[in-house]
Design a protein around this motif. Structure first.
Motif, short mmCIF file in Angstrom:
data_model
loop_
_atom_site.label_atom_id
_atom_site.label_comp_id
_atom_site.label_asym_id
_atom_site.label_seq_id
_atom_site.Cartn_x
_atom_site.Cartn_y
_atom_site.Cartn_z
N SER A 281 0.80 -1.23 0.00
CA SER A 281 0.00 0.00 0.00
C SER A 281 0.83 1.28 0.00
CB SER A 281 -0.97 -0.01 1.18
OG SER A 281 -1.92 -1.04 1.03
N PRO A 282 1.84 1.43 0.88
CA PRO A 282 2.60 2.69 0.85
C PRO A 282 3.33 2.92 -0.47
CG PRO A 282 2.99 1.49 2.90
CD PRO A 282 2.28 0.56 1.99
N ILE A 283 3.93 1.85 -1.04
CA ILE A 283 4.65 2.01 -2.30
C ILE A 283 3.68 2.29 -3.44
CG2 ILE A 283 6.27 0.92 -3.90
CD1 ILE A 283 7.41 1.53 -1.14
N ALA A 284 2.54 1.59 -3.45
CA ALA A 284 1.54 1.82 -4.49
C ALA A 284 1.03 3.26 -4.46
CB ALA A 284 0.39 0.84 -4.34
N LEU A 285 0.79 3.78 -3.26
CA LEU A 285 0.31 5.15 -3.15
C LEU A 285 1.41 6.15 -3.52
CD1 LEU A 285 -1.92 5.09 0.05
CD2 LEU A 285 -2.65 5.48 -2.29
N LEU A 286 2.66 5.85 -3.15
CA LEU A 286 3.76 6.73 -3.52
C LEU A 286 3.89 6.83 -5.04
CD1 LEU A 286 6.27 8.43 -2.84
CD2 LEU A 286 7.58 6.28 -2.74
#
Length: 460
Positions: A281-286
């Protein structure tokens, strides 16, 4: 160390302390108007002392639980807020809102957004999905006009909650499946069957009901202003494509992780690991934020300093949401560290109830006592697993028991649940209103889902 400390209080005194702590939070926030962040820290300290946690370990326990909560939500809220602000300030949210109203009409817009949130909630976690979708939800609500915050907000949030609680590959139901040795396909099928009616009754209809009783104006989100709309908004298709980026990346993560767990793909293969990594989730949102900065910013003529100010102006308003959410996780963590979960589990295991009812009741009590739905689900499943595995249950019975446990774990989230504070702050609701709307919604969602799976259990 706290791990070496043994709780000497029984379930009764611990429950009394927990109930007193909740009442104190409500008194301080509602009556004395003390800020929720300060209230949660103060009551967490007092609760730790009252439950007998070693004095030398109290601060470490508080900061650990605060950090664990922030570790899971701060990046998601921060990145999601930037993405939402970019979509809103570019005029993209209004463009999508106009399109949805043209397609579905004003009367069906909230229903359509709820269905959209259900679909998006399949691969994406509750908090990330809510933060990403709220700009669209609020834009449609404003486009229609009137005081309709609770209809649109509660309906959308409930959709993400239903999918997060009942559908694999979300972590709670996956853990319960492993404990109960349930059939993943059957749990997924049954979860899909109950998801729509559960959301429709507990989210959409409940949202309509509370909106009629307490109409509220849609607030600004992430520091947005009503006059921020540009003259050259992006096309709705562009905005929708950007919103699909994190959904597709996260779906790759959850899908490949599930396939790897059943041996359908090699979980150690480089390409699998790479796709799982970019789908977290954090990488996808970044990645999505960077795409949005380019497509909605640079490519539309915005310079770097303007985008920097926009990002900086977004993070200020969400800092309060992040800190209060972390403090809510801290309070729930103190209750867990006190041993209340273990004490209750030991007490409830001797109830003598039918297995499916016992699993539900245990999950309900643990949810109310310590706040975390995932902890309530995993603890209840671990406690009931021997009886389920050793019992003469068919595959559909075990699937129903799994989802009954999940239903109990979502019951009536309140001040010891970080999700309670996240929903309330994002929608600019005070604590009393959040209790009357979101907490009740969670209780209805729990009861409706349990009734549905109980019917399946009794018939099949």
């Amino acid at each position: 160390m706290t791990e070496e400390w043994t709780q000497t209080l029984g379930a009764g005194p611990l429950l009394g302390i927990a109930a007193g702590a909740v009442l104190l939070i409500l008194f301080l926030v509602i009556k004395l108007r003390l800020h929720a962040f300060l209230t949660l820290i103060l009551v967490s300290v007092l609760t730790a002392i009252a439950t007998g946690l070693p004095v030398g370990e109290i601060v470490g326990t508080l900061t650990d639980d605060f950090g664990k909560t922030l570790g899971s939500v701060a990046l998601l809220i921060g990145l999601g807020a930037i993405l939402g602000r970019l979509i809103e300030s570019s005029g993209g949210a209004k463009a999508v809102a106009d399109l949805m109203v043209r397609i579905f009409g004003e009367r069906r817009a909230a229903f359509a957004l709820g269905i959209t949130s259900l679909l998006l909630g399949f691969p994406i976690f509750f908090d990330a999905g809510l933060v990403v979708m709220l700009p669209i939800i609020f834009a449609v609500a404003r486009r229609i006009g009137g005081k309709n915050l609770l209809l649109f907000g509660i309906s959308g949030a409930a959709a993400f909650s239903v999918m997060h609680v009942f559908l694999p590959p979300h972590p709670g139901p996956v853990s319960a499946i492993e404990f109960y040795e349930a059939n993943l396909g059957l749990v997924l099928l049954l979860g899909l069957v109950i998801a729509f009616p559960t959301w429709y009754l507990s989210g959409y209809l409940w949202g309509k009901f509370v909106n009629r009783r307490n109409p509220m104006i849609v607030p600004s989100l992430f520091g947005a202003k009503d006059d921020d709309q540009p003259q050259n908004p992006p096309k709705p298709g562009t905005v929708i494509a950007i919103l699909l980026v994190p959904i597709l990346l996260i779906f790759l993560n959850t899908g490949l992780s599930t396939l790897g767990s059943v041996g359908a793909v090699d979980p150690g293969a480089f390409w699998v690991q790479a796709l799982i990594f970019i789908g977290q989730s954090p990488i996808a949102l970044l990645i999505t934020v960077i795409v949005a900065l380019l497509v909605l910013g640079r490519f539309r003529g915005e310079d770097g300093s303007a985008l920097e100010k926009l990002v900086d102006g977004t993070l200020g308003p969400v800092a309060s949401v992040i800190l209060i959410t972390g403090a809510g996780g801290m309070f729930g963590g103190v209750l867990r560290a006190s041993g209340i979960g273990d004490a209750l589990a030991d007490t409830l295991s001797d109830l003598g109830l039918p297995v499916i009812l016992a699993a539900y009741v245990i999950a309900v009590v643990l949810r109310l006592a310590q706040g975390s739905a995932t902890v309530a689900l995993v603890t209840s499943a671990g406690l009931m697993a021997p009886a389920v595995v050793a019992g003469d249950f068919g595959a559909m019975d075990v699937a129903a028991i799994t989802l009954a446990t999940a239903a109990g774990s979502v019951f009536a989230g309140h001040v010891n649940d970080s999700g309670f504070w996240l929903v309330g702050r994002l929608m600019n609701l005070d604590v009393k209103t959040t209790l009357k709307t979101w907490t009740v919604q969670q209780a209805i969602e729990s009861v409706v889902a349990f009734v549905l799976v109980l019917v399946v259990y009794l018939i099949f």
